[in-house]
Design a protein around this motif. Sequence first.
Motif, short mmCIF file in Angstrom:
data_model
loop_
_atom_site.label_atom_id
_atom_site.label_comp_id
_atom_site.label_asym_id
_atom_site.label_seq_id
_atom_site.Cartn_x
_atom_site.Cartn_y
_atom_site.Cartn_z
N PHE A 111 -34.81 65.15 -4.67
CA PHE A 111 -34.83 66.28 -4.52
C PHE A 111 -34.53 67.37 -3.78
N HIS A 171 -28.31 68.61 -8.24
CA HIS A 171 -28.42 67.80 -10.22
C HIS A 171 -27.52 68.03 -10.82
N GLU A 190 -34.27 65.42 -19.47
CA GLU A 190 -35.19 66.57 -18.85
C GLU A 190 -36.14 66.97 -19.11
N LEU A 237 -38.40 65.73 -16.53
CA LEU A 237 -38.33 65.93 -15.01
C LEU A 237 -39.01 67.42 -15.61
N TYR A 244 -40.93 68.57 -12.42
CA TYR A 244 -40.20 69.38 -11.44
C TYR A 244 -39.40 70.44 -11.01
N ARG A 262 -38.84 72.25 -7.62
CA ARG A 262 -38.26 71.15 -6.77
C ARG A 262 -36.73 71.19 -6.80
N ARG A 263 -36.62 70.92 -8.21
CA ARG A 263 -34.95 70.03 -8.16
C ARG A 263 -34.19 71.72 -7.79
N ARG A 264 -33.01 71.42 -7.81
CA ARG A 264 -31.71 72.32 -7.82
C ARG A 264 -30.76 71.58 -8.22
N ILE A 265 -30.90 72.42 -9.55
CA ILE A 265 -29.59 72.36 -11.19
C ILE A 265 -28.72 72.90 -10.60
#
Length: 315
Positions: free
Chosen positions: A191, A195, A210, A213, A216, A219-222
């Motif tokens: 995380f 991403h 996706e 995911l 989350y 918490r993710r940085r797309i």
Amino acid sequence: MRFKGLDLNLIIALDVLLEERSVSAAAARMNLTQPALSAALSRLRRYFDDDLLLAVGRRMIPTPLAEELRPLTKQLMRDASAFINLSSSFDPATSKRRFAIGTSDYILTVLIAPMLAHLQSIAPGVQLDVFPTGPEIHERLDRGDIDLVIGPEPFLSPSAPTEVLFDERHVVVGWSGNPAMHQPIDVDRFFELGHVAVRIGMERELSFAERHLEAYASRRRIEVTTTAFSSTPRLVVGTSRIAVLQERLAATFLPGLPLAVQPLPIDMPPLKELVQFHPTRATDAGLRWLIDVLRHMSQTGSPRINNIDGYRSEQ
């Protein structure tokens, strides 16, 4: 051929006209000139003694009678298709049949592309039309424009038969020069990294991965989104970003790109890829043959990664 005074070819024209609600669009779809289809509509109007389609602006609106005829016309087309399929045999060695398949670029890359080389030797005359998936793909399957749809179960129609082709796991893919990819990635590191995500079509529909995911999301940085699975491996090269990708797709690009693969550190159920067809095509000999070939290729001709832990390409 006429039945009770009606040229049966006009039923095909009526079906398309009621779908498109435009003479020009229906003509283009049927590979006819607009005057020819206008003449067909005139004959239909005379037979039913009804306008059937009324011009309102640039569109045509069905009359009440046309609305009643629409489901009956669709059923006639389905029954005709079933009749033809039941009465025909299929020889792949001599067939020149063109199959229409709706699927993602992922399946096109890992399954259909390898299958084409196989078909060259066993069915050289068979042709394929591959269409992208999307909300309209189910309508095209329902009206018989598409022979097969290949995709995960959540993306398929609940009203048509399905068969499992194969199961797939997801892996983490990154640039082989990214230090984070030189050892298994734990949840926290997963995380921390940026991403690349796949969002399908103009509607930006979440892919299978996706969707899982999404829990989350906070918490993710797309950092990058793309609409194509097959573009994802190139988008991580030379960066510190990672992507969650289907194993077979990762395996396809490993020989040609400087990539590394690590196991996914969070739980994600296997991706089940299914094939779907219209109920009237269940006994279609040609379709059964194609499904068998697809299943065979998924077992023998689709690339896999033998040892995911720490796998890096030689580039």
